[in-house]
Design an enzyme around this catalytic site. Structure first.
Site, PDB file in Angstrom:
ATOM      1  N   GLY A  45       0.769  -1.275   0.063  1.00 17.88           N
ATOM      2  CA  GLY A  45       0.009  -0.032  -0.117  1.00 17.88           C
ATOM      3  C   GLY A  45       0.827   1.108  -0.014  1.00 17.88           C
ATOM      4  N   HIS A 266       4.728 -22.250   7.463  1.00 23.22           N
ATOM      5  CA  HIS A 266       6.317 -21.680   7.376  1.00 23.22           C
ATOM      6  C   HIS A 266       7.030 -23.130   8.503  1.00 23.22           C
ATOM      7  CE1 HIS A 266      10.095 -19.939   7.883  1.00 23.22           C
ATOM      8  NE2 HIS A 266       9.855 -19.072   6.877  1.00 23.22           N
ATOM      9  N   ARG A 330       9.190 -24.148   1.492  1.00 26.59           N
ATOM     10  CA  ARG A 330       8.826 -24.157   2.986  1.00 26.59           C
ATOM     11  C   ARG A 330       7.607 -25.493   2.911  1.00 26.59           C
ATOM     12  NH1 ARG A 330       7.800 -17.469   3.593  1.00 26.59           N
ATOM     13  NH2 ARG A 330      10.197 -17.566   3.988  1.00 26.59           N
TER      14      ARG A 330
HETATM   15  C1  FAD Z   1       6.976 -12.733  10.840  1.00 21.86           C
HETATM   16  C2  FAD Z   1       6.895 -12.640   9.291  1.00 21.86           C
HETATM   17  C3  FAD Z   1       8.143 -12.634   8.685  1.00 21.86           C
HETATM   18  C4  FAD Z   1       8.175 -12.463   7.283  1.00 21.86           C
HETATM   19  N1  FAD Z   1       9.411 -12.312   6.450  1.00 21.86           N
HETATM   20  C5  FAD Z   1       9.335 -12.491   5.125  1.00 21.86           C
HETATM   21  C6  FAD Z   1      10.690 -12.076   4.375  1.00 21.86           C
HETATM   22  O1  FAD Z   1      11.620 -12.060   5.268  1.00 21.86           O
HETATM   23  N2  FAD Z   1      10.475 -11.700   3.206  1.00 21.86           N
HETATM   24  C7  FAD Z   1       9.333 -11.749   2.458  1.00 21.86           C
HETATM   25  O2  FAD Z   1       9.514 -11.586   1.218  1.00 21.86           O
HETATM   26  N3  FAD Z   1       8.351 -12.016   3.121  1.00 21.86           N
HETATM   27  C8  FAD Z   1       8.226 -11.986   4.371  1.00 21.86           C
HETATM   28  N4  FAD Z   1       6.836 -12.291   5.191  1.00 21.86           N
HETATM   29  C9  FAD Z   1       5.745 -12.092   4.671  1.00 21.86           C
HETATM   30  C10 FAD Z   1       5.495 -10.508   4.223  1.00 21.86           C
HETATM   31  O3  FAD Z   1       5.866  -9.729   5.405  1.00 21.86           O
HETATM   32  C11 FAD Z   1       3.995 -10.118   3.975  1.00 21.86           C
HETATM   33  O4  FAD Z   1       3.508 -10.971   3.035  1.00 21.86           O
HETATM   34  C12 FAD Z   1       3.960  -8.617   3.348  1.00 21.86           C
HETATM   35  O5  FAD Z   1       4.483  -7.975   4.165  1.00 21.86           O
HETATM   36  C13 FAD Z   1       2.518  -8.505   3.146  1.00 21.86           C
HETATM   37  O6  FAD Z   1       2.696  -6.691   2.757  1.00 21.86           O
HETATM   38  P1  FAD Z   1       1.258  -6.182   2.361  1.00 21.86           P
HETATM   39  O7  FAD Z   1       1.410  -4.856   2.216  1.00 21.86           O
HETATM   40  O8  FAD Z   1       0.703  -6.940   1.333  1.00 21.86           O
HETATM   41  O9  FAD Z   1       0.274  -6.091   3.605  1.00 21.86           O
HETATM   42  P2  FAD Z   1       0.462  -5.762   5.446  1.00 21.86           P
HETATM   43  O10 FAD Z   1       2.012  -5.311   5.581  1.00 21.86           O
HETATM   44  O11 FAD Z   1      -0.292  -6.881   6.138  1.00 21.86           O
HETATM   45  O12 FAD Z   1      -0.236  -4.582   5.309  1.00 21.86           O
HETATM   46  C14 FAD Z   1      -1.792  -4.280   5.444  1.00 21.86           C
HETATM   47  C15 FAD Z   1      -2.317  -3.220   5.688  1.00 21.86           C
HETATM   48  O13 FAD Z   1      -3.596  -2.961   5.434  1.00 21.86           O
HETATM   49  C16 FAD Z   1      -4.091  -2.445   6.305  1.00 21.86           C
HETATM   50  N5  FAD Z   1      -5.471  -3.041   6.585  1.00 21.86           N
HETATM   51  C17 FAD Z   1      -5.765  -4.396   6.734  1.00 21.86           C
HETATM   52  N6  FAD Z   1      -7.057  -4.377   6.883  1.00 21.86           N
HETATM   53  C18 FAD Z   1      -7.673  -3.396   6.569  1.00 21.86           C
HETATM   54  C19 FAD Z   1      -9.055  -2.818   6.858  1.00 21.86           C
HETATM   55  N7  FAD Z   1     -10.092  -3.611   6.722  1.00 21.86           N
HETATM   56  N8  FAD Z   1      -9.335  -1.356   6.675  1.00 21.86           N
HETATM   57  C20 FAD Z   1      -8.108  -0.522   6.692  1.00 21.86           C
HETATM   58  N9  FAD Z   1      -6.956  -1.081   6.664  1.00 21.86           N
HETATM   59  C21 FAD Z   1      -6.742  -2.232   6.668  1.00 21.86           C
HETATM   60  C22 FAD Z   1      -3.240  -2.652   7.754  1.00 21.86           C
HETATM   61  O14 FAD Z   1      -3.608  -1.669   8.611  1.00 21.86           O
HETATM   62  C23 FAD Z   1      -2.012  -2.518   7.263  1.00 21.86           C
HETATM   63  O15 FAD Z   1      -1.631  -1.007   6.951  1.00 21.86           O
HETATM   64  C24 FAD Z   1       7.046 -12.433   6.451  1.00 21.86           C
HETATM   65  C25 FAD Z   1       5.679 -12.526   7.345  1.00 21.86           C
HETATM   66  C26 FAD Z   1       5.755 -12.787   8.495  1.00 21.86           C
HETATM   67  C27 FAD Z   1       4.457 -12.874   9.178  1.00 21.86           C
END
Ligand code: FAD
Length: 637
Positions: A45, A266, A330
């Site tokens: 985002g 994982h 994984r």
């Molecule tokens: C512990 C951990 C370690 C990881 N390490 C890695 C790594 O080393 N390398 C890798 O490639 N991936 C890794 N991943 C996976 C990766 O971190 C995530 O897939 C990725 O960061 C998701 O990003 P995103 O922007 O799609 O969503 P997110 O970062 O989950 O962001 C979601 C956003 O949406 C907002 N939101 C959600 N629902 C609503 C709603 N209904 N209304 C308003 N806002 C909302 C939240 O507030 C947030 O701002 C890891 C995951 C975990 C759990």
């Protein structure tokens, strides 16, 4: 419904360039006339919002947290992939593409994956320019390490905090646009509905989580970057407020939901240690670069790991998969850990754990090198378990971590609702049935920095828009419906807490739709989930009221959606009569217990359509074609 993935014609290498040329452009003066809503401030985002604003659009961005920097992306530890081939070990865009398609067990769209591999290199350049402090080698060049499913080192990292550093980069770009008033930020807001006018996404309804007020926001297009739904299992490595509600409301408004049963488990998480736990902790996959996975050869072993001699240890991944060893993908590592525990060779008090041992690496490279690479992860492990991993092996077990399923999108990342785009983990994405490590950050940033800014322009330039605002009747109806739902929930005034019911749902999902699934268990889950959902609506207790900060209410609204999504996941798992990646149907395995695909009948994406509360959803199919990578049985031997 005919699903049109809008994959451009031509050779796979040229598709994206050609498509960008063919997409209509919005001229800079006109960009100012458009407003785009972005839901989510994680990597997907924040990168989308800052890039769209930088190119001239007006953006409104929303998140649940009090700051964009607290999005779940901050938790990402291990790294981000790119095909730079800095170590000169044979990497290329083609190899990254190939590894990702194979890693996903041939259930992803070739054209999208190729584009992702192409863009991967731009992401690193872009983030370095932002000042992201990637690890460097002695000579000052960017360093790399290896992740599962690859025989090259292509993972860029910032110690064990890669997500945090990348998010700070994206956040600084976003802050620049906030200061220029091109981005308006709405923190502490939760999307509760999507508003369609003339079948186009034109706005959202959100709840202000501090005041409880229900607000309407209009726009010309909406981007959902709301993350994954692993918390449907209650226990997962996801942030506590990761949820499905934004995607689920889009589904109920007509966006198709693709491959909902594709969940990533994982292999290296700190094992569950009690019944009052609400969160699981990941130990980054990067640890498998140096850590060796083993269990005692004998069942029921009670000695401490240090006292078990080499000859009595089973380094099962190295034995079974000599080419990839501890760095198998994984899904493969998780299944093997489960198998060993099922054989009675698990360790620790619950016997649901295997060892991840660094003694050889410490002897070989010295403790300082290991500290430099993984210091903060070791410290975290020590703090949580009270054991020092420099001295004694870590204990790890598989846990829910990521969801490959999500809203169906075409090549432009647009859902089946015109004007509703979906990026990052929220879409069904490029990872097929199993995501390779370090590929989620790559995908989220590719979507946000490099894809959406083009494809959304193509959409806006080819449509006529009626002037509307949040006084439109559709907004009023949607707002009213949302208020009614909240009041219904509060009125139940039953006896069970939200967490209590969520835990029960999590157990059902883990047991019957988790690491291994079979027809009998899935059918059982199909009986259990509707009655638990009924129990929720009849017996939930939500203290407090709607016009205040009320976390029980927030959680209850999310759980109501999880209770519906879970059923769809089970339907999807039941329908897919094959094993692929993270979807392991026990009925479909090879003699060596590996996932057995059925390409003749299931080489496709299943996309589900909502048909109303009392009707079964219908399923549609997007066939997958493999013209550049040959469909074959995955092997990591
Ligand atoms: C512990 C951990 C370690 C990881 N390490 C890695 C790594 O080393 N390398 C890798 O490639 N991936 C890794 N991943 C996976 C990766 O971190 C995530 O897939 C990725 O960061 C998701 O990003 P995103 O922007 O799609 O969503 P997110 O970062 O989950 O962001 C979601 C956003 O949406 C907002 N939101 C959600 N629902 C609503 C709603 N209904 N209304 C308003 N806002 C909302 C939240 O507030 C947030 O701002 C890891 C995951 C975990 C759990």
């Amino acid at each position: 419904m005919q699903l049109n993935s809008n994959i451009p014609e031509g050779d796979i290498q040229d598709k994206w360039d050609k498509h960008r040329f063919e997409l209509k452009l919005v001229n800079p003066a006109n960009k100012r006339k458009y407003t785009i809503i972005v839901v989510g401030t994680g990597l997907a985002g924040a990168s989308a919002a800052s890039s769209l604003a930088e190119s001239g659009y007006n953006v409104k961005i929303f998140c649940i947290q009090d700051s964009p920097r607290r999005a779940h992306s901050i938790a990402a530890q291990g790294g981000i992939n790119a095909a730079k081939n800095y170590p000169n070990d044979g990497d290329s865009i083609w190899r990254l593409f190939y590894d990702t398609v194979k890693g996903g067990d041939f259930r992803a769209r070739e054209s999208n994956v190729y584009r992702l591999a192409q863009i991967s290199n731009n992401i690193i350049d872009h983030c370095v320019a932002q000042g992201v402090p990637f690890a460097r080698d002695y000579g000052g060049l960017l360093a790399n390490r290896s992740f599962g499913g690859a025989q090259v080192s292509r993972t860029f990292y910032a110690r064990g905090q890669t997500g945090q550093q990348l998010l700070l980069g994206a956040y600084s770009s976003l802050s620049r646009q906030i200061a220029l008033s091109k981005v308006k930020i709405f923190t502490r807001r939760e999307l509760l509905d999507i508003v369609l006018i003339n079948d186009q996404a034109r706005g959202i309804i959100v709840r202000n989580l501090v005041s409880g007020e229900i607000e309407s926001h209009d726009a010309h297009a909406v981007v959902l970057a709301s993350g994954g739904y692993g918390n449907v299992f209650f226990l997962s490595t996801n942030a506590m407020n990761s949820n499905v509600s934004a995607a689920w409301n889009a589904y109920k408004k007509g966006a198709l939901f693709a491959n909902p049963c594709f969940t990533q488990i994982h292999p290296t998480c700190i094992p569950v240690h009690g019944t009052s736990q609400s969160k699981l902790t990941l130990m980054s996959e990067s640890l498998r670069n140096d850590g060796r996975v083993w269990v005692p050869k004998d069942q029921g072993e009670t000695r401490r790991p240090e006292d078990i001699p080499e000859s009595e240890r089973d380094y099962y991944l190295e034995e079974k998969y000599p080419s990839f060893g501890n760095l198998v993908p994984r899904d493969v590592a998780s299944r093997n850990a489960k198998e060993k525990c099922d054989e009675g060779k698990g360790v620790g008090s619950t016997k649901l754990a295997v060892y991840l041992d660094f003694q050889d690496a410490i002897k070989r490279d010295g403790i300082d090198t290991i500290k430099k690479k993984y210091g903060n992860l070791f410290q975290m492990y020590d703090q949580i378990t009270g054991e020092d991993p420099y001295k004694t092996p870590m204990m790890i077990y598989p846990a829910v971590h990521y969801t490959m399923g999500g809203l169906w999108v075409d090549y432009n990342l647009m859902s089946t609702i015109p004007g509703l785009f979906v990026t990052g983990e929220a879409n069904f994405s490029d990872h097929g049935a199993n995501r390779l490590g370090a590929s989620a950050l790559m995908q989220g940033l590719a979507d946000g920095y490099f894809i959406i800014p083009y494809t959304i322009g193509g959409y806006l330039a080819s449509r006529n828009f009626n002037e509307i605002n949040a006084d439109h009747q559709e907004f009023k109806d949607s707002k009213m419906k949302t208020i009614e739902k909240i009041q219904t929930l509060l009125k139940v005034n039953g006896k069970r807490t939200v967490d209590d019911i969520h835990k029960e749902l999590g157990k059902i999902m883990w047991e019957y739709c988790g690491m291994a699934r079979n027809e009998e268990g899935l059918n059982k889950a199909l009986n259990l989930i509707p009655s638990l959902r009924q129990e929720f609506w009849e017996n939930i207790k939500i203290p407090g009221n709607e016009s205040d900060f009320n976390q029980s209410l927030e959680k209850a609204i999310r759980l109501a959606d999880f209770l519906e999504l879970s059923e769809l996941m089970v339907h999807d798992a039941l329908l897919r009569e094959e094993s692929c990646g993270g979807h392991f149907r026990e009925e479909h395995q090879t003699v060596e217990n590996e996932a057995k695909r059925d390409d003749e009948n299931f080489c496709h994406v299943t996309a589900w359509q909502y048909n109303g509360r009392d009707n079964k959803p219908s399923n549609h199919i997007e066939p997958l074609f493999f013209e550049n990578v040959k469909l074959s049985q995955r092997s990591y031997k």
